[in-house]
Design an enzyme around this catalytic site. Structure first.
Site, mmCIF file in Angstrom:
data_model
loop_
_atom_site.group_PDB
_atom_site.id
_atom_site.type_symbol
_atom_site.label_atom_id
_atom_site.label_comp_id
_atom_site.label_asym_id
_atom_site.label_seq_id
_atom_site.Cartn_x
_atom_site.Cartn_y
_atom_site.Cartn_z
ATOM 1 N N THR A 63 40.799 -21.081 40.918
ATOM 2 C CA THR A 63 40.438 -22.106 39.935
ATOM 3 C C THR A 63 41.261 -23.373 40.152
ATOM 4 O O THR A 63 42.328 -23.342 40.755
ATOM 5 C CB THR A 63 40.653 -21.593 38.494
ATOM 6 O OG1 THR A 63 42.032 -21.274 38.303
ATOM 7 C CG2 THR A 63 39.800 -20.364 38.214
ATOM 8 N N ASP A 64 40.716 -24.467 39.661
ATOM 9 C CA ASP A 64 41.427 -25.742 39.789
ATOM 10 C C ASP A 64 42.164 -26.054 38.482
ATOM 11 O O ASP A 64 42.143 -25.262 37.536
ATOM 12 C CB ASP A 64 40.473 -26.863 40.197
ATOM 13 C CG ASP A 64 39.362 -27.122 39.191
ATOM 14 O OD1 ASP A 64 39.503 -26.741 38.003
ATOM 15 O OD2 ASP A 64 38.347 -27.721 39.582
ATOM 16 N N GLN A 65 42.780 -27.221 38.417
ATOM 17 C CA GLN A 65 43.575 -27.603 37.257
ATOM 18 C C GLN A 65 42.731 -27.700 35.982
ATOM 19 O O GLN A 65 43.240 -27.537 34.883
ATOM 20 C CB GLN A 65 44.271 -28.936 37.534
ATOM 21 C CG GLN A 65 45.296 -29.301 36.505
ATOM 22 C CD GLN A 65 46.088 -30.537 36.915
ATOM 23 O OE1 GLN A 65 45.796 -31.155 37.934
ATOM 24 N NE2 GLN A 65 47.076 -30.885 36.135
#
Length: 139
Positions: free
Chosen positions: A18-20
């Protein structure tokens, strides 16, 4: 030859994917497609490892991805992979990823059979054609 051989697997989105913003990072979908592709070939009775041991490689020459809705950490995804075509030296796969019955991502890859010595295209191996022939639309 037009083909319709489909296999489905499931996996969960891992935190590291996942990203930020909390979304599954867009670049991970190519990895998911690869998992689906390898397992579909395995279900058919074809091992990538065995092909490589026989001097055959399958580089991806085309990748397209359409994002329909995001997925998040710990979502369980169903990856449906369909082999749709064998032509000359090429094999084509189409993908549909779903979460809770809703399509999140679709895509397509084309791979080319090449000889590992010179990386030159070769015809689809006969054993693969034979395995897919019962699933073909054109015999």
């Amino acid at each position: 030859m037009k083909v319709n051989f489909t296999h489905e697997i499931t996996l969960r989105v891992r935190y590291s994917e996942t990203d930020q913003m909390g979304y599954c990072y867009y670049g991970r979908y190519a990895d998911y497609f690869e998992v689906g592709r390898v397992e579909t070939m395995r279900k058919l009775g074809i091992s990538y490892k065995k092909l490589e041991d026989e001097g055959i490689m399958l580089p991806v020459t085309e990748l397209s991805i359409q994002y329909h809705r995001p997925v998040y950490y710990d979502n369980e995804l169903a990856i449906r992979t369909t082999i749709t075509e064998l032509s000359g030296a090429r094999i084509t796969f189409e993908y549909a990823i779903t979460h809770e019955g809703k399509t999140t991502t679709t895509g397509k890859t084309t791979l080319v059979f090449v000889n590992s010595q010179g990386m030159k295209p070769i015809a689809v191996p006969e054993k693969i054609s034979e395995l897919l022939r019962p699933h073909s639309k054109e015999i």
